[in-house]
Design a protein around this motif. Structure first.
Motif, PDB file in Angstrom:
ATOM      1  N   ARG A  35      -8.132  -0.385 -23.254  1.00 57.87           N
ATOM      2  CA  ARG A  35      -7.476  -1.335 -23.205  1.00 57.87           C
ATOM      3  C   ARG A  35      -6.382  -1.193 -22.129  1.00 57.87           C
ATOM      4  O   ARG A  35      -5.951  -2.185 -21.535  1.00 57.87           O
ATOM      5  N   ILE A  36      -5.886  -0.154 -21.458  1.00 59.46           N
ATOM      6  CA  ILE A  36      -5.034   0.184 -20.411  1.00 59.46           C
ATOM      7  C   ILE A  36      -5.871  -0.264 -18.965  1.00 59.46           C
ATOM      8  O   ILE A  36      -5.279  -0.803 -18.253  1.00 59.46           O
ATOM      9  N   ILE A  37      -7.126   0.068 -19.101  1.00 53.33           N
ATOM     10  CA  ILE A  37      -8.095  -0.124 -17.855  1.00 53.33           C
ATOM     11  C   ILE A  37      -7.922  -1.712 -17.993  1.00 53.33           C
ATOM     12  O   ILE A  37      -8.218  -2.406 -16.835  1.00 53.33           O
ATOM     13  N   ASN A  38      -8.458  -2.430 -18.949  1.00 55.43           N
ATOM     14  CA  ASN A  38      -8.308  -4.040 -19.074  1.00 55.43           C
ATOM     15  C   ASN A  38      -6.977  -4.515 -18.528  1.00 55.43           C
ATOM     16  O   ASN A  38      -7.016  -5.607 -17.895  1.00 55.43           O
ATOM     17  N   GLU A  39      -6.103  -4.027 -19.238  1.00 60.57           N
ATOM     18  CA  GLU A  39      -4.558  -4.474 -18.805  1.00 60.57           C
ATOM     19  C   GLU A  39      -4.407  -4.612 -17.074  1.00 60.57           C
ATOM     20  O   GLU A  39      -3.928  -5.192 -16.494  1.00 60.57           O
ATOM     21  N   LEU A  40      -4.552  -3.544 -16.609  1.00 65.35           N
ATOM     22  CA  LEU A  40      -4.356  -2.982 -15.210  1.00 65.35           C
ATOM     23  C   LEU A  40      -5.519  -3.557 -14.137  1.00 65.35           C
ATOM     24  O   LEU A  40      -5.336  -3.463 -13.121  1.00 65.35           O
ATOM     25  N   SER A  41      -6.478  -4.163 -14.973  1.00 66.77           N
ATOM     26  CA  SER A  41      -7.450  -4.884 -13.937  1.00 66.77           C
ATOM     27  C   SER A  41      -6.963  -6.265 -13.613  1.00 66.77           C
ATOM     28  O   SER A  41      -7.494  -6.857 -12.644  1.00 66.77           O
ATOM     29  N   GLN A  42      -6.170  -6.748 -14.204  1.00 63.12           N
ATOM     30  CA  GLN A  42      -5.452  -7.936 -14.011  1.00 63.12           C
ATOM     31  C   GLN A  42      -4.606  -7.802 -12.729  1.00 63.12           C
ATOM     32  O   GLN A  42      -3.813  -6.664 -12.817  1.00 63.12           O
ATOM     33  N   PRO A  43      -4.324  -8.944 -11.926  1.00 66.26           N
ATOM     34  CA  PRO A  43      -3.329  -8.641 -10.997  1.00 66.26           C
ATOM     35  C   PRO A  43      -2.026  -8.562 -11.350  1.00 66.26           C
ATOM     36  O   PRO A  43      -1.572  -9.139 -12.328  1.00 66.26           O
ATOM     37  N   ILE A  44      -1.356  -7.835 -10.538  1.00 66.30           N
ATOM     38  CA  ILE A  44       0.165  -7.673 -10.779  1.00 66.30           C
ATOM     39  C   ILE A  44       0.946  -8.650  -9.851  1.00 66.30           C
ATOM     40  O   ILE A  44       0.862  -8.373  -8.660  1.00 66.30           O
ATOM     41  N   VAL A  45       1.726  -9.844 -10.526  1.00 64.48           N
ATOM     42  CA  VAL A  45       2.576 -10.551  -9.461  1.00 64.48           C
ATOM     43  C   VAL A  45       3.957 -10.059  -8.971  1.00 64.48           C
ATOM     44  O   VAL A  45       4.580  -9.948 -10.212  1.00 64.48           O
ATOM     45  N   ILE A  46       4.335  -9.819  -7.826  1.00 59.57           N
ATOM     46  CA  ILE A  46       5.520  -9.354  -7.397  1.00 59.57           C
ATOM     47  C   ILE A  46       5.728 -10.357  -6.426  1.00 59.57           C
ATOM     48  O   ILE A  46       5.053 -10.364  -5.153  1.00 59.57           O
ATOM     49  N   GLU A  47       6.916 -11.066  -6.370  1.00 63.13           N
ATOM     50  CA  GLU A  47       7.659 -11.913  -5.382  1.00 63.13           C
ATOM     51  C   GLU A  47       6.507 -12.985  -4.966  1.00 63.13           C
ATOM     52  O   GLU A  47       6.265 -13.029  -3.609  1.00 63.13           O
ATOM     53  N   GLY A  48       5.567 -13.323  -5.886  1.00 57.05           N
ATOM     54  CA  GLY A  48       4.644 -14.411  -5.546  1.00 57.05           C
ATOM     55  C   GLY A  48       3.463 -13.917  -5.055  1.00 57.05           C
ATOM     56  O   GLY A  48       2.321 -14.734  -4.802  1.00 57.05           O
ATOM     57  N   ASN A  49       3.158 -12.647  -4.808  1.00 56.87           N
ATOM     58  CA  ASN A  49       1.747 -11.881  -4.248  1.00 56.87           C
ATOM     59  C   ASN A  49       1.308 -11.390  -5.398  1.00 56.87           C
ATOM     60  O   ASN A  49       1.947 -10.638  -6.152  1.00 56.87           O
ATOM     61  N   GLU A  50       0.023 -11.674  -5.424  1.00 57.32           N
ATOM     62  CA  GLU A  50      -0.785 -11.082  -6.433  1.00 57.32           C
ATOM     63  C   GLU A  50      -1.647  -9.596  -5.877  1.00 57.32           C
ATOM     64  O   GLU A  50      -2.098  -9.619  -5.021  1.00 57.32           O
ATOM     65  N   LEU A  51      -1.340  -8.828  -6.582  1.00 51.94           N
ATOM     66  CA  LEU A  51      -1.520  -7.346  -6.112  1.00 51.94           C
ATOM     67  C   LEU A  51      -2.353  -6.683  -7.120  1.00 51.94           C
ATOM     68  O   LEU A  51      -2.388  -6.558  -8.257  1.00 51.94           O
ATOM     69  N   LEU A  52      -3.623  -6.345  -6.579  1.00 45.54           N
ATOM     70  CA  LEU A  52      -4.596  -5.986  -7.433  1.00 45.54           C
ATOM     71  C   LEU A  52      -4.774  -4.436  -7.454  1.00 45.54           C
ATOM     72  O   LEU A  52      -4.845  -4.001  -6.273  1.00 45.54           O
ATOM     73  N   THR A  53      -4.691  -3.854  -8.543  1.00 47.54           N
ATOM     74  CA  THR A  53      -4.689  -2.395  -8.508  1.00 47.54           C
ATOM     75  C   THR A  53      -5.721  -2.133  -9.811  1.00 47.54           C
ATOM     76  O   THR A  53      -6.465  -3.066 -10.111  1.00 47.54           O
ATOM     77  N   GLY A  54      -5.542  -0.710 -10.316  1.00 47.21           N
ATOM     78  CA  GLY A  54      -6.498  -0.460 -11.349  1.00 47.21           C
ATOM     79  C   GLY A  54      -6.129   0.909 -11.688  1.00 47.21           C
ATOM     80  O   GLY A  54      -5.302   1.467 -11.292  1.00 47.21           O
ATOM     81  N   ILE A  55      -6.846   1.556 -12.711  1.00 51.51           N
ATOM     82  CA  ILE A  55      -6.459   2.922 -13.212  1.00 51.51           C
ATOM     83  C   ILE A  55      -7.688   3.705 -13.745  1.00 51.51           C
ATOM     84  O   ILE A  55      -8.677   3.004 -14.171  1.00 51.51           O
TER      85      ILE A  55
END
Length: 635
Positions: A569-589
């Motif tokens: 579930r954590i891997i699925n959650e963090l596969s989604q982009p994190i939006v900060i100040e209008g920028n979509e940041l793609l990470t993972g875990i």
């Protein structure tokens, strides 16, 4: 006869004048040419006598890179935007102006990283660093700009360490790459604990994990004031050494060093330098330590007992000298003087003073006691002192006095004890109580000194919170994680259920940090912390392990298969982009998991095997999880 003179015509005179004029002009022309020739020779001689100018002194403003630590106040700190700030930064900016330089600052987490970056050639200089023999092998230094003492710090209530010689046999915190490490390694019997930063070492000292901390004095005083704990530490003994601090340039760049040194020497003579020094090196406010306050309280108790004794002695003297008016007047004068002195002390002291008889009945109180408990004196005098304690202790209070009067034994007379007081409005609060006995001719009297320690307890809780919490994410830090893992394994052994340990590492975080900056990187860590907190249960422990790593303890698992569900579930959650100040940041875990009791019986083994599983997960493509097995250990 006189000599004859032939008349001369006007034309002849003009011709003569013209000829004379040409002669004068020729002579003047030769004179001017001679002067021009001499001047040319002088210019050539002066030009050849001027020494050659270094190439960097005639070029455009030189661009240089300076590397600095993130936290080493007051020399180095960062503002709310993550930009380098502090005394060393402002001095470097002024020196750069004088030296015609353009400076770019790189911020690193520790001194070890700072020196590594400078030695590798990624940076041209360090604006302010202590001059030591080992560093002189790697760097050339400018003229010193300040001098710092390296001192020994202990907790305010520590009395068995008063100098550097007393460190033998104790646990002592030092910071990696600081001169204190080399100096104390040569002293036998000192157990060193090398930490990454001054803040971490200070928290280790305040939380009791080490007995002392050796570091430059101004830096720790500044840091302690920032987190409001300056009254909880003190400096003991004389400094180990006085360290000069200067601009450091890696070996092989003498031209840059000369350029910086000339500008620095000029700036050190200005009022601007003095203003910067005073602004950044403000001394923390002085305050009494707990030890000094209690010594004062003890002396005050002794003084009050002496005053009470004097009071009753004078009363008996008055009875014996009643027949003598003169003696009576003298005794009365002395008595009134003592009473006035006692009354002044009782009315101005901040600690509550309560006098009781052998039945526990309150006979007198001072104004401080009225303020502490919220009762006026009239409502306390004549009542049992148990009214000022919590209800759970009221029934037992009288038995303490009765037992002491019958046996002469007590664990509270002459001792300082902690308890809970009860105010008139019913609120309970922490107090420290010191009770002493004052025997009289016809009954026992007891004097209780009561201190409200609410603020001190709040400060201790604040220190404990700082020592056990990650300041960026608000999660548990490594110390709290280890403590809770010990507790979890103890409970698991008793209850017979498995426990899972998870080590989680963000993928592509360094790329985000390098391209978006540390502020965005910090915001990503906070968002990840929120996601992890939402995924796991309240009985689980989520901690920031360090950098971009997190750790989780899963308690009370029904079976060993359930741990895979939150991991995916954590891997699925963090596969989604994190939006900060209008920028979509793609990470993972990536996640590594170990299980108790299958993979280990102690925290060290479980953490080590979770790390091995994490390494396998990263090796096999990232953004996945692996549970430890013997195959993971082999390869």
């Amino acid at each position: 006869m006189g000599k004859f003179t032939e008349p001369v015509s006007i034309t002849h005179q003009i011709s003569a004048c013209t000829a004379g004029t040409h002669a004068i002009a020729d002579k003047w022309s030769r004179h001017v040419h001679l002067q021009l020739f001499a001047t040319s020779i002088i210019i050539v001689l002066v030009a050849t006598s001027i020494p050659a100018v270094d190439a960097e002194e005639i070029t455009e403003p030189l661009e240089v890179t300076a590397v600095v630590p993130r936290e080493f106040p007051p020399q180095y700190t960062t503002d709310r935007l993550g930009r380098a700030s502090g005394f060393a930064i402002e001095v470097m900016e002024q020196v750069a102006i004088l030296a015609d330089l353009q400076v770019t600052f790189i911020v690193k987490e520790s001194w070890a990283e700072v020196m590594a970056v400078a030695v590798s050639g990624e940076a041209d200089l360090i604006p302010n660093m202590g001059v030591t023999a080992d560093r002189a092998e790697l760097f050339d230094f400018s003229s010193p700009m300040e001098t710092y003492p390296v001192s020994v710090f202990v907790r305010a209530d520590t009395y068995d360490i008063s100098s550097v010689e007393d460190l033998v046999g104790h646990d002592v915190a030092v910071v990696k790459s600081n001169i204190a490490v080399l100096m104390l390694q040569s002293k036998g019997g000192v157990r060193l604990k090398v930490l990454a930063s001054g803040r971490e070492a200070l928290i280790e000292l305040l939380s009791g994990h080490v007995d002392a901390f050796v570091f430059p004095k101004p830096n720790i005083l500044t840091l302690a004031k920032e987190i409001d704990v300056e009254h909880h530490i003190k400096v003991v003994g004389t400094p180990l050494v006085e360290i000069k601090r200067a601009i450091a340039v890696p070996k092989g760049n003498e031209a840059l060093l000369r350029r910086l040194d000339r500008a620095l020497q000029t700036f050190l003579k200005t009022e601007k330098y003095q203003d910067l020094y005073v602004h950044w090196h403000k001394a923390p406010e002085a305050g009494w330590t707990i030890h000094i306050r209690w010594v004062g309280a003890s002396l005050l108790v002794m003084f009050l007992v002496m005053l009470f004794w004097r009071y009753f002695s004078l009363s008996r003297l008055y009875q014996r000298l009643v027949s003598s008016i003169e003696a009576r007047e003298k005794a009365e004068h002395t008595l009134h003087k003592s009473e006035a002195r006692l009354r002044t002390i009782l009315e101005t002291i901040i600690d509550g003073i309560i006098a009781i008889n052998n039945k526990g009945i309150i006979k007198s109180v001072n104004p401080a006691a009225e303020h502490i408990f919220g009762y006026p004196a009239a409502e306390m005098i004549g009542q049992n002192v148990s009214m000022l304690t919590s209800e759970t202790h009221r029934d037992r209070h009288d038995s303490y006095l009765e037992n002491y009067l019958h046996t002469g034994e007590s664990d509270f007379i002459g001792q300082i004890r902690e308890g809970r007081g009860c105010r008139k409005d019913g609120t309970l609060f922490p107090v420290e109580i010191a009770i002493s006995e004052s025997p009289m001719s016809n009954e026992h009297r007891f004097v209780a000194i009561v201190r409200d320690v609410t603020e001190r307890k709040q400060a201790e809780e604040k220190i404990m919170h700082l020592a056990m919490t990650d300041p960026l994410t608000g999660l548990a830090n490594r110390h709290r994680f280890n403590s809770r893992l010990d507790d979890a394994l103890h409970m698991a052994r008793r209850m017979g259920y498995p426990v899972a340990v998870m080590i989680l590492d963000l993928d592509r975080f360094k790329q985000i940090n390098d391209t978006q900056g540390h502020l965005i990187g910090d915001e990503v860590l906070k968002r990840v912390a929120d996601i992890l907190t939402a995924v796991f249960r309240d009985v689980d422990t989520v901690a920031r392990w360090g950098g971009d790593e997190f750790a989780v303890i899963l308690n009370g698992l029904d079976n060993i298969e359930n741990e895979s569900i939150p991991a995916q579930r954590i891997i699925n959650e963090l596969s989604q982009p994190i939006v900060i100040e209008g920028n979509e940041l793609l990470t993972g875990i990536s996640i590594g998991i170990s299980l108790f009791p299958d993979d280990g019986a102690n925290p060290i083994e479980l953490i080590r095997k979770a790390d091995l599983a994490l390494f396998r997960a990263k090796k096999e493509g990232r953004c996945t999880f692996r549970i430890y097995s013997s195959a993971v250990d082999v390869g």
